[in-house]
Design a protein around this motif. Structure first.
Motif: not given
Length: 325
Positions: A219-228
């Motif tokens: 989930q952190w990967i997709f959260l980072a994907s969303y933000g970055l």
């Protein structure tokens, strides 16, 4: 010799404009991937937490949006505090509502409602900026709302909080654009960006006090994907606006609908029936007609529509100057 020089200069300008338009298409593709990252999370992380983490990663765009003459404190300095605070509230509202919309709705349906932004801008500009809007732009507004009615078909299908949030997200972004027009050249882009960013961080952070979910590594990967990716999209959009006029950078945003349909079909098993397709076409036509009329009038154009509502201000200062730098 002067003719050769002029031809060379014109050719160089043409190549720069073409590159700018291609970069604009790339930026909107990046925004679409950012929005898809929200939907992949399937709502297992609270929407305000997703918005908060996305805003934290959104700080990565600041060094690229900041000009040499800008100071870091310019992110919170303003020539009009009430309007800056309204942008602060709209940034938070738009970010949270967009996350809810992309979580609950098919991507194409969420975008269809968010693409009402140009119509909202027209209405708000008449009410608050006293702009003279003629029948062509009112026709575009009416077509946009007819398209939404066809997509939603109230009374024939169940509507959800996601539909309401998508409309609110588009309205919040529209208010931000009207604020930008009202402030004119007095406000720095970094200040407008800071208002939305800090608004999302503070409001979402406050809402997180009631419940915080610890994301898994995936989930952190997709959260980072969303933000970055949202931050990267803003940088690309700024670059596009520096290479090509704003009236050529804005229309490619509708390519996001193609990405939304593709993601919906390939990743989320979404489907689009004939009435929804017709409604989407009307909404897109309405937006393009509005952009065409505002280009003719020399009005600053509404910019990107995305779950990352900061995109609507990434090129704000360039539009005040009347086009690409």
């Amino acid at each position: 010799m002067s003719s050769i020089t002029a031809d060379s200069s014109s050719a160089a300008a043409g190549r720069s404009t073409l590159r700018g338009v291609l970069v604009a298409f790339a930026s909107y593709a990046v925004f679409a991937f950012s929005d898809a990252s929200i939907k992949i999370l399937h709502g297992v992380i609270p929407s305000y937490q997703v918005a908060f983490i996305g805003a934290l990663f959104g700080l990565a765009a600041v060094p690229f949006l900041k000009k040499r003459e800008d100071g870091w404190l310019d992110m919170v300095r303003t020539s009009n505090r009430p309007l800056w605070l309204l942008r602060f509230v709209c940034g938070a509202t738009g970010a949270i509502c967009s996350v809810i919309a992309f979580t609950m709705l098919p991507m194409a349906e969420a975008f269809a409602l968010l693409f009402l932004l140009p119509s909202f801008v027209t209405i708000l500009s008449v009410i608050f900026l006293k702009e003279d809007v003629r029948w062509q732009r009112w026709t575009a507004v009416i077509l946009g709302f007819v398209g939404v009615l066809i997509v939603l078909r109230p009374g024939f299908r169940e509507l959800s909080v996601g539909h309401l949030c998508a409309a609110i997200g588009g309205l919040a972004a529209a208010i931000s654009i009207v604020i930008n027009r009202a402030l004119g050249s007095k406000e720095k882009r970094i200040s407008l960006y800071g208002a939305g960013l800090f608004g999302t961080l503070i409001v979402s952070g406050f809402l997180m006090l009631s419940e915080v979910t610890m994301p898994t590594p995936t989930q952190w990967i997709f959260l980072a994907s969303y933000g970055l990716l949202g931050a990267f999209g803003n940088v690309l959009l700024l670059t596009a606006a520096q290479m090509a006029p704003a009236n050529l950078v804005a229309p490619p945003q509708y390519s996001q609908m193609l990405w939304a349909i593709a993601f919906g079909y390939l990743l989320f098993n979404d489907s689009i029936d004939t009435p929804m397709a017709l409604g989407i076409v009307l909404i897109i036509f309405s937006g393009l007609l509005t952009l065409a009329r505002e280009r003719k009038r020399g009005t600053p154009l509404p910019t990107a529509v995305a779950g990352n509502t900061q995109a609507a201000l990434a090129t704000a200062e360039d539009e005040k100057g009347g086009g690409g730098a």
